[in-house]
Design a protein around this motif. Structure first.
Motif, PDB file in Angstrom:
ATOM      1  N   THR A  41       1.026  -1.039   0.168  1.00 45.79           N
ATOM      2  CA  THR A  41       0.004   0.103   0.083  1.00 45.79           C
ATOM      3  C   THR A  41       0.990   0.862   0.156  1.00 45.79           C
ATOM      4  N   LYS A  42       0.769   2.338  -0.642  1.00 45.09           N
ATOM      5  CA  LYS A  42       1.027   3.579  -1.142  1.00 45.09           C
ATOM      6  C   LYS A  42       0.307   4.295  -0.310  1.00 45.09           C
ATOM      7  N   LYS A  43       1.079   5.806  -0.755  1.00 40.47           N
ATOM      8  CA  LYS A  43      -0.412   6.221  -0.439  1.00 40.47           C
ATOM      9  C   LYS A  43      -0.323   7.526  -1.917  1.00 40.47           C
ATOM     10  N   ILE A  44      -1.686   8.269  -2.286  1.00 37.32           N
ATOM     11  CA  ILE A  44      -1.839   9.284  -3.964  1.00 37.32           C
ATOM     12  C   ILE A  44      -2.957  10.370  -3.157  1.00 37.32           C
ATOM     13  N   LEU A  45      -2.456  11.119  -3.518  1.00 38.95           N
ATOM     14  CA  LEU A  45      -3.511  12.155  -2.927  1.00 38.95           C
ATOM     15  C   LEU A  45      -4.462  12.045  -1.240  1.00 38.95           C
ATOM     16  N   GLY A  46      -3.502  11.673  -0.728  1.00 39.37           N
ATOM     17  CA  GLY A  46      -3.647  11.208   1.040  1.00 39.37           C
ATOM     18  C   GLY A  46      -4.230   9.519   0.839  1.00 39.37           C
ATOM     19  N   ARG A  47      -4.707   9.526  -0.358  1.00 34.87           N
ATOM     20  CA  ARG A  47      -5.514   7.882   0.175  1.00 34.87           C
ATOM     21  C   ARG A  47      -4.719   6.415  -0.162  1.00 34.87           C
ATOM     22  N   ASP A  48      -5.481   5.327   0.294  1.00 35.04           N
ATOM     23  CA  ASP A  48      -4.465   4.273   0.255  1.00 35.04           C
ATOM     24  C   ASP A  48      -4.582   3.524  -1.296  1.00 35.04           C
ATOM     25  N   ALA A  49      -3.676   3.426  -1.793  1.00 35.42           N
ATOM     26  CA  ALA A  49      -3.852   2.352  -2.937  1.00 35.42           C
ATOM     27  C   ALA A  49      -2.950   1.113  -3.158  1.00 35.42           C
ATOM     28  N   GLU A  50      -3.315   0.111  -3.229  1.00 38.50           N
ATOM     29  CA  GLU A  50      -2.643  -1.635  -3.779  1.00 38.50           C
ATOM     30  C   GLU A  50      -1.970  -0.854  -4.892  1.00 38.50           C
ATOM     31  N   VAL A  51      -0.624  -1.195  -4.542  1.00 40.66           N
ATOM     32  CA  VAL A  51       0.096  -0.857  -6.034  1.00 40.66           C
ATOM     33  C   VAL A  51       0.949  -2.335  -6.478  1.00 40.66           C
ATOM     34  N   TYR A  52       0.622  -2.561  -6.789  1.00 39.84           N
ATOM     35  CA  TYR A  52       1.465  -3.654  -7.953  1.00 39.84           C
ATOM     36  C   TYR A  52       2.586  -3.591  -9.340  1.00 39.84           C
ATOM     37  N   LYS A  53       3.180  -4.571  -9.160  1.00 45.04           N
ATOM     38  CA  LYS A  53       4.425  -4.114 -10.344  1.00 45.04           C
ATOM     39  C   LYS A  53       4.440  -5.650 -11.242  1.00 45.04           C
ATOM     40  N   ILE A  54       4.897  -5.356 -12.657  1.00 43.58           N
ATOM     41  CA  ILE A  54       3.662  -5.993 -13.509  1.00 43.58           C
ATOM     42  C   ILE A  54       5.014  -6.197 -14.659  1.00 43.58           C
ATOM     43  N   THR A  55       6.194  -7.490 -14.889  1.00 39.21           N
ATOM     44  CA  THR A  55       7.392  -7.331 -15.314  1.00 39.21           C
ATOM     45  C   THR A  55       6.368  -7.625 -17.286  1.00 39.21           C
ATOM     46  N   ILE A  56       6.887  -6.817 -17.739  1.00 39.93           N
ATOM     47  CA  ILE A  56       5.999  -7.487 -19.077  1.00 39.93           C
ATOM     48  C   ILE A  56       7.511  -7.912 -20.209  1.00 39.93           C
ATOM     49  N   SER A  57       8.886  -7.282 -19.886  1.00 40.14           N
ATOM     50  CA  SER A  57       9.711  -7.962 -20.695  1.00 40.14           C
ATOM     51  C   SER A  57      11.042  -7.502 -19.259  1.00 40.14           C
ATOM     52  N   ASN A  58      12.592  -8.266 -20.038  1.00 39.25           N
ATOM     53  CA  ASN A  58      13.872  -7.215 -19.321  1.00 39.25           C
ATOM     54  C   ASN A  58      13.716  -5.746 -19.157  1.00 39.25           C
ATOM     55  N   GLU A  59      13.065  -5.163 -20.197  1.00 39.00           N
ATOM     56  CA  GLU A  59      13.551  -3.806 -20.222  1.00 39.00           C
ATOM     57  C   GLU A  59      11.932  -3.174 -20.119  1.00 39.00           C
ATOM     58  N   GLU A  60      10.844  -4.042 -19.716  1.00 36.84           N
ATOM     59  CA  GLU A  60      10.204  -3.230 -19.353  1.00 36.84           C
ATOM     60  C   GLU A  60       9.227  -3.834 -18.220  1.00 36.84           C
ATOM     61  N   THR A  61       8.524  -2.700 -17.553  1.00 32.35           N
ATOM     62  CA  THR A  61       7.770  -3.181 -16.193  1.00 32.35           C
ATOM     63  C   THR A  61       6.324  -2.097 -15.904  1.00 32.35           C
ATOM     64  N   LEU A  62       5.822  -2.882 -15.924  1.00 33.05           N
ATOM     65  CA  LEU A  62       4.576  -1.702 -15.433  1.00 33.05           C
ATOM     66  C   LEU A  62       3.595  -1.308 -13.986  1.00 33.05           C
ATOM     67  N   GLU A  63       3.427  -0.611 -13.280  1.00 31.32           N
ATOM     68  CA  GLU A  63       3.123   0.109 -11.824  1.00 31.32           C
ATOM     69  C   GLU A  63       2.142   0.255 -12.049  1.00 31.32           C
ATOM     70  N   LEU A  64       0.983  -0.298 -11.633  1.00 32.96           N
ATOM     71  CA  LEU A  64      -0.357  -0.311 -11.387  1.00 32.96           C
ATOM     72  C   LEU A  64      -0.591   0.233 -10.085  1.00 32.96           C
ATOM     73  N   TRP A  65      -1.406   1.271 -10.319  1.00 33.92           N
ATOM     74  CA  TRP A  65      -2.243   1.867  -8.440  1.00 33.92           C
ATOM     75  C   TRP A  65      -3.371   1.422  -8.717  1.00 33.92           C
ATOM     76  N   PHE A  66      -3.708   0.887  -7.624  1.00 33.53           N
ATOM     77  CA  PHE A  66      -5.642   0.956  -7.696  1.00 33.53           C
ATOM     78  C   PHE A  66      -6.116   1.340  -5.838  1.00 33.53           C
ATOM     79  N   ASP A  67      -7.281   2.130  -6.342  1.00 31.62           N
ATOM     80  CA  ASP A  67      -7.587   3.050  -4.890  1.00 31.62           C
ATOM     81  C   ASP A  67      -7.554   2.037  -3.656  1.00 31.62           C
ATOM     82  N   LYS A  68      -7.358   1.917  -3.130  1.00 33.08           N
ATOM     83  CA  LYS A  68      -8.421   0.756  -2.185  1.00 33.08           C
ATOM     84  C   LYS A  68      -9.256   0.723  -1.663  1.00 33.08           C
ATOM     85  N   THR A  69     -10.392   2.591  -1.867  1.00 32.52           N
ATOM     86  CA  THR A  69     -11.242   2.483  -1.353  1.00 32.52           C
ATOM     87  C   THR A  69     -12.238   2.319  -1.803  1.00 32.52           C
ATOM     88  N   ILE A  70     -12.654   2.523  -3.914  1.00 33.53           N
ATOM     89  CA  ILE A  70     -13.140   3.045  -4.525  1.00 33.53           C
ATOM     90  C   ILE A  70     -12.800   1.913  -5.741  1.00 33.53           C
TER      91      ILE A  70
END
Length: 121
Positions: A41-70
């Motif tokens: 969990t990390k904060k964004i705009l004072g709200r809790d977000a669940e954060v995930y890292k997705i490894t697409i390849s050796n050279e590319e990753t994706l970080e996705l943040w989902f608001d935990k409340t909504i």
């Protein structure tokens, strides 16, 4: 659904007849489980977000943040060859009573935008 791309000055309108599963489930179904890592969990705009890292390849990753409340995707960051690209920047997030604020849901294209309406047949 509506999307505006400033660079191309295009305002795209599409129907969402079947929203399907929550966005988190839909996104994660596209990747192998071992490529998805919870960053907690990390904060964004004072709200809790669940954060995930997705490894697409050796050279590319994706970080996705989902608001935990909504349960809404509020931040998307791509890292390609060590360079960070933020797909969108959330500057505010408010919850409202939609029954008393229906005008907030009216969508208008910017002036001079090229409107492409895929809902009309």
């Amino acid at each position: 659904m509506a999307t505006y791309t400033k660079k191309d000055n295009k305002f795209l309108i599409e129907a969402n007849d079947n929203p399907g599963p929550p966005i988190e489930s839909k996104i994660f179904s596209e990747f192998e489980k071992e490529k998805i890592q919870s960053l907690g969990t990390k904060k964004i705009l004072g709200r809790d977000a669940e954060v995930y890292k997705i490894t697409i390849s050796n050279e590319e990753t994706l970080e996705l943040w989902f608001d935990k409340t909504i349960d809404v995707l509020v931040r998307e960051v791509q890292i390609i060859k060590g360079k960070t690209y933020e797909e969108g920047k959330l500057i505010s997030l408010k919850t409202i009573d939609k029954k008393t604020n229906l005008d907030l849901f009216k969508i208008k294209a910017p002036k001079e935008a090229n409107i492409i309406d895929h809902t009309k047949k």
